[in-house]
Every structure is written in C-alpha cells, then in structure tokens.
Scaffold this active site. Structure first.
Site, short mmCIF file in Angstrom:
data_model
loop_
_atom_site.label_atom_id
_atom_site.label_comp_id
_atom_site.label_asym_id
_atom_site.label_seq_id
_atom_site.Cartn_x
_atom_site.Cartn_y
_atom_site.Cartn_z
N GLU A 66 0.84 -1.21 0.00
CA GLU A 66 0.00 0.00 0.00
C GLU A 66 0.86 1.25 0.00
OE1 GLU A 66 -3.09 0.18 -1.14
OE2 GLU A 66 -3.78 -1.10 0.49
N HIS A 67 0.48 2.19 -0.85
CA HIS A 67 1.24 3.43 -1.03
C HIS A 67 2.66 3.15 -1.50
CE1 HIS A 67 -1.76 6.39 0.24
NE2 HIS A 67 -2.17 5.47 1.10
N ASP A 109 -4.37 0.54 -9.64
CA ASP A 109 -5.80 0.27 -9.78
C ASP A 109 -6.19 -0.03 -11.22
OD1 ASP A 109 -5.60 1.02 -7.17
OD2 ASP A 109 -6.59 2.96 -7.42
N ALA A 148 -15.52 4.18 -2.03
CA ALA A 148 -15.32 3.24 -0.93
C ALA A 148 -13.90 2.70 -0.95
CB ALA A 148 -16.34 2.10 -1.03
N GLY A 149 -13.08 3.17 -1.87
CA GLY A 149 -11.70 2.69 -1.93
C GLY A 149 -11.58 1.38 -2.68
N LEU A 150 -12.58 1.05 -3.50
CA LEU A 150 -12.51 -0.20 -4.28
C LEU A 150 -12.29 0.11 -5.77
CD1 LEU A 150 -15.33 -2.20 -2.45
CD2 LEU A 150 -12.85 -2.40 -2.15
N SER A 151 -11.82 1.31 -6.04
CA SER A 151 -11.39 1.72 -7.39
C SER A 151 -12.50 1.69 -8.43
CB SER A 151 -10.22 0.85 -7.87
OG SER A 151 -9.13 1.10 -7.07
N SER A 152 -13.63 2.28 -8.08
CA SER A 152 -14.67 2.37 -9.10
C SER A 152 -14.22 3.28 -10.24
CB SER A 152 -15.98 2.87 -8.49
OG SER A 152 -15.81 4.14 -7.93
C1 GLA Z 1 -5.14 4.70 -4.45
C2 GLA Z 1 -4.37 4.98 -5.72
C3 GLA Z 1 -3.38 3.86 -6.03
C4 GLA Z 1 -2.51 3.56 -4.81
C5 GLA Z 1 -3.35 3.39 -3.55
C6 GLA Z 1 -2.51 3.26 -2.30
O1 GLA Z 1 -5.95 3.57 -4.63
O2 GLA Z 1 -5.24 5.13 -6.80
O3 GLA Z 1 -2.60 4.19 -7.15
O4 GLA Z 1 -1.53 4.55 -4.64
O5 GLA Z 1 -4.24 4.48 -3.37
O6 GLA Z 1 -1.79 2.08 -2.33
#
Ligand code: GLA
Length: 388
Positions: free
Chosen positions: A37-38, A175, A126-130
């Site tokens: 992550e990050h 993502d 929601a942090g699920l990359s919609s």
């Molecule tokens: C978001 C960003 C990703 C990534 C994550 C953290 O989802 O879109 O590119 O940096 O945060 O891991």
C-alpha cells in the site's frame, strides 16, 4: 448483485434507452489490494486482486462523431462531439469517457461516434477503485468496439493518464493495472517500476472479505498528495546523503537506519513505511506461493500497523474494523486497503468461517459506533482485458 446480473441489466438499459441491442459489451472490475500500500507511486511492489464487482459498458457505433452516453447509476445522459472534447464540471461522471476518448484520438486512434450505456455495482468512494473500473472499462470498450488492437499495458497507461491529467487525481498505476489484467482466483504481483507482473493463485480454502467502513474518503485526495510529496522529499534527503536513489524503491532498511539521526523524522517515518512495505510485499508473494497463509496474514497485520503509525493514513473506523476482525474465528490477517482515510479493510479469512466472520464484524461495528459496515465476501475475478 452478481456481475452477471449487472451485465444483463446494462444490456437491457441500452436496449431501452437506444431502441436496439448493443453491439459490444465490456466489463471492468473494481479491486482490493492484499498488500503493498502506497508503494505504487514509489516504483515499488503491489499485490491486488480484481473483485467480482464491476462496471459494464454496452454500446453501438454511430455513423457520425457524436457520443451519447447514459449513466445507469446517475440516471442521466450526456452528449458530446469527439471533435470537441472538454471537461464537464457538472456531470463529472462523463469525464472518464471524455478523457479516454481524447487521449486515444491524440495518440492517433480515430474513433467513431457511439451510443453507450454504462453502470455497475462497484461501490463509489469506498476505496474499491470504481474510477479505475470506469476508465479501464471505457478504454477496453473502444478497443473492442472499433477493434483497435491496443496493447494491454497501453490500455492501463492511457486509463491512468485520464485519471491524472483529465480528471485531475494524482494516483499511481495499481488500480488501472488490476482492473485490466486481474485473473479469476488469482492475485496479481506487479513491479510498478518496470511493469512486469505475474498472477499468483489464491487458495480455495480462504476468502477475501472486504469491510466497508461507510466513511467516504473525504481527506483522501489532499492527504494523498501530501504523502506523495513527502516521499519525493525523503528521496531528495536520502540522495543528499550520497545514496544513489531515484525513488524509495532503491532504499534499503539499512540505509534508513543509517540516516535516522540526520533525516527529518516525519519524512523518515513515511520512507520507513514504504521501504518496509516493499519488503513485506516481496515476502508475501513468496509465502502465498508456498501456501503459508498464516505468515501472509501476519504480514497483512504488520502492513496495517505501518500504515497507521508511520504513514498515518488509517482512521478510527478502519482501526476499529481491524480490531474487531482480529478477534474473530478464522481470521488470518486484516488491514486497511487503498488510499486510506475511510473506505475499506481487507481480511483474509478461512472459507468455512467467512460467513460467520462477516456477520460478527458487521454486528460489532454497529454496536461500537453509529455507522453501518457493508461486508462483502469477494471472489477474485478476471480483468477487463482477460474476460471474453
Ligand atoms: C489509491 C491509488 C493507487 C494507490 C493506492 C494506495 O488507490 O489510486 O494508485 O496509490 O491508493 O496504495
């Protein structure tokens, strides 16, 4: 709702909106990140999986250069000309398709007009990359509708470019990569520096359980940019000590130990998260391949602590979900996933305990505060360019 149901639903919507069946249907999934992550914008390693929630595009060519698009989730239509592609500050949902179309044309891919309907069941914010699913879906849709023969990594890069340069969000590449190239029952191990990747099988006796804290990621974008700049500053400080580093990917924990006394403490902690997370991710891939899920779970737990203490992107609600998870039967590992400041946690849970786990965490979360958690038992799925 299953992805099959949403595909059918969007086909129906297309038929109702435009009066005949679509020519092409494409789906692009959301994602959950298991570990790493990050790290993507630091040239590091990530291990996400595509989930069984997706955005579907259904469409048909037109003889002119006009695009008519109906968004099922907003119940709204937008029309634009391919020769006049501007940002729309009101119907922002249309910017993904506008941006993708603009960059494809700028790269020499001549598009035709089209009628399009899209929508799906990836929860928004929601942090699920919609957003990644919407972008990758748009690029994959044009690719298939017009038989453009695009290279998969080009699809990923163009989708990310849309997010960075057209929508204006400075994300990394993870993502879009997983939404395009995920594989059913596998996680995807990606080296974000050279973009080499490999699918790693997930065992059938464990489930990925996602718990949505219900907190929208309000701070996520501004704090994300702050972290990005801090990582760059950390690189500059480390380089000033004579270390040959281009990004935090090039830094070892021993370098950080040596720099501890001289480096700004906040930057040191940010760098420590990224450097240690890269190491955890490399080990996680090894142990996953060896079937050692206990160790994998420990690494997830350590990742959460590092994100909480060193990187400071967790929140009270995410910590609460993680604490609740760790008290349940069958849990192997739990951590926040995605950018942080709200959104979801990801949990690796023994399959036979997954349903009970989901209920217990939802109940505990409700009792501890005023929010309701949505809990999804996920199936790792094919990406937009993998499915047929
Ligand atoms: C978001 C960003 C990703 C990534 C994550 C953290 O989802 O879109 O590119 O940096 O945060 O891991």
């Amino acid at each position: 709702m299953s992805t099959k149901a949403t595909i059918h639903q969007i086909e129906e919507t297309f038929q109702q909106t435009f009066g005949s069946p679509p020519e092409t249907v494409v789906r692009a999934p959301g994602r959950v990140n298991l570990i790493g992550e990050h790290t993507d914008y630091n040239d590091g390693f990530v291990l996400p999986a595509a989930i069984d929630r997706a955005i579907t595009y259904a469409g048909r060519r037109r003889a002119d250069r006009r695009v008519r698009v109906y968004a099922e989730d907003f119940q709204a239509t937008v029309e634009f000309e391919l020769d006049d592609l501007q940002r729309d500050n009101e119907k922002r949902w249309s910017n993904y398709l506008r941006g993708v179309s603009k960059f494809l044309e700028a790269d020499g891919h001549r598009l035709t007009g089209a009628d399009i309907a899209f929508g799906g069941d990836v929860p928004r914010e929601a942090g699920l990359s919609s957003s990644a699913a919407v972008e990758v879906g748009a690029t994959a849709f044009w690719n298939r509708l017009l038989d453009l023969g695009l290279d998969p990594v080009y699809v990923v890069k163009l989708s990310r470019r849309t997010e960075n340069e057209f929508v204006g969000v400075p994300c990394g590449i993870m993502d879009q990569f997983i939404s395009a190239l995920g594989r059913r029952d596998h996680a995807l191990f990606l080296d974000c520096r050279d973009l080499t990747y490999r699918h790693v099988p997930l065992r059938a006796d464990v489930k990925i359980v996602v718990c949505d804290s219900g907190v929208k990621r309000a701070l996520a974008q501004s704090e994300y940019e702050v972290r990005l700049k801090q990582c760059r500053k950390a690189v500059a400080e480390l380089a000033a000590f004579g270390r040959a580093v281009k990004s935090l990917r090039d830094v070892q924990l021993s370098d950080l130990d040596a720099a501890r006394g001289t480096m700004d403490n906040l930057l040191w902690r940010r760098a420590h998260h990224v450097v240690s997370e890269n190491q955890r991710t490399l080990e996680a891939v090894k142990v996953l391949q060896a079937g050692d899920l206990e160790r994998f779970g420990e690494l997830m737990n350590q990742s959460h602590e590092s994100l909480r203490k060193d990187y400071e992107v967790s929140s009270i609600e995410l910590d609460r979900l993680v604490d609740l998870a760790r008290r349940q039967e069958g849990l192997l590992g739990a951590r926040m996933t995605g950018a942080g400041f709200g959104g979801c946690t990801v949990n690796l849970v023994r399959a036979d305990a997954a349903e009970g786990f989901a209920q217990a965490v939802a109940r505990g979360y409700q009792e501890a505060g005023s929010l309701t958690a949505k809990v999804y038992v996920c199936q790792a799925s094919d990406g937009a360019l993998v499915s047929t």
